[in-house]
Design an enzyme around this catalytic site. Structure first.
Site, PDB file in Angstrom:
ATOM      1  N   SER A 211     127.249  40.879  32.772  1.00  0.00           N
ATOM      2  CA  SER A 211     126.445  41.938  33.379  1.00  0.00           C
ATOM      3  C   SER A 211     127.398  42.928  34.028  1.00  0.00           C
ATOM      4  CB  SER A 211     125.497  41.352  34.438  1.00  0.00           C
ATOM      5  OG  SER A 211     124.912  42.377  35.216  1.00  0.00           O
TER       6      SER A 211
ATOM      7  N   TYR B 256     124.089  35.406  41.881  1.00  0.00           N
ATOM      8  CA  TYR B 256     124.011  35.974  40.528  1.00  0.00           C
ATOM      9  C   TYR B 256     125.241  36.827  40.232  1.00  0.00           C
ATOM     10  CZ  TYR B 256     122.625  38.837  36.590  1.00  0.00           C
ATOM     11  OH  TYR B 256     122.604  39.485  35.378  1.00  0.00           O
TER      12      TYR B 256
END
Length: 259
Positions: free
Chosen positions: A139, A152
């Site tokens: 990401s 995360y």
């Protein structure tokens, strides 16, 4: 000759489903992994109906520590070897880490880090033998500190670092290794994370189908990283212009504001 397959985790929704469609459209036989057997079966039927090779369906929850063993056993039982590993499965949780459920956050580490690492290493000998490839879905968060999604962001920093290192180690063996670093993508990920997209997300988002197409092309071209969307591509460059403390504060204000 042993038949070769592309192993795709998190194939039941979002980017994972689109990656399955793209690989299948290019003639790959797939082994599909996700928790929801009904969705995997439906996707497998869709691919077969479109003229693709019948996928191997492996319902499995990557939170469980023995899931790698189950995947390996299912592939061995089908008499296939892995040519490409696509570690797409992952999830995030929005909110302050100290206020979120600890067990849920440890599950996030299990999926985003442990399972990805397990499958990358477990099948590396087959990737080398078949001169295949490894695609890990990271990401743009992997480049940033992440107050408001601390665990995360940290898991995606691991994915970025690990994949780049694996690229260096596997390159002499002719194995392609690519990390996919998308920004906001409209999918079930956001709902599960408890994240309500705003205008900024709408500006940066790229649809899952386009992300998957770019990821496939990038892997086959052996690109180090694929960052879909012009807005996302400039993020690593902008990070060089500002101190880490400034970035930390900016991300914190963005993430922790009321949504």
């Amino acid at each position: 000759m042993t038949e070769r397959v592309t192993l795709i985790t998190g194939a039941s929704a979002g980017i994972g489903t689109e990656l399955a469609r793209v690989f299948a459209s290019h003639g790959h036989r797939l082994a599909l992994v996700a928790r929801r057997a009904d969705r995997l079966t439906a996707l497998a039927a869709e691919i077969t109906a479109a003229g693709g090779k019948a996928p191997i369906v492996i319902p499995c929850d990557l939170v469980q520590p023995d899931c790698g063993d189950k995947i390996a056993e299912a592939l061995a039982a089908s008499g296939v070897e892995v040519e490409y590993v696509v570690n797409n499965a992952g999830f995030g949780l929005f909110g302050k880490a100290v206020q979120r459920d600890r067990a849920d956050q440890l599950d996030m580490i299990a999926v985003n880090i442990r399972a990805l690492t397990d499958l990358s290493l477990r099948f590396s000998d087959q990737l080398i033998r078949n001169r295949g490839g490894l695609l890990n879905v990271g990401s743009i968060a992997g480049f940033l500190p992440g107050p408001g999604m601390a665990v995360y962001y940290a898991t995606k920093a691991y994915v970025l670092s690990f994949t780049e290192a694996m690229r260096a180690e596997l390159a002499p063996h002719g194995v392609r290794v690519t990390v996919l670093c998308p920004g906001p993508v409209p999918s079930e990920f956001q709902a599960r994370a408890g994240f309500r997209p705003g205008f900024d997300t709408a500006v940066l988002k790229v649809l899952p189908a386009e992300v998957a197409q770019q990821a496939y092309r990038g892997l086959m071209a052996n690109k180090r990283a694929v960052m879909p969307g012009l807005g996302i591509k400039i993020v690593p460059f902008l990070l060089r212009l500002f101190p880490r403390s400034f970035i930390l504060g900016a991300v914190g204000r963005f993430q922790l504001r009321q949504r």
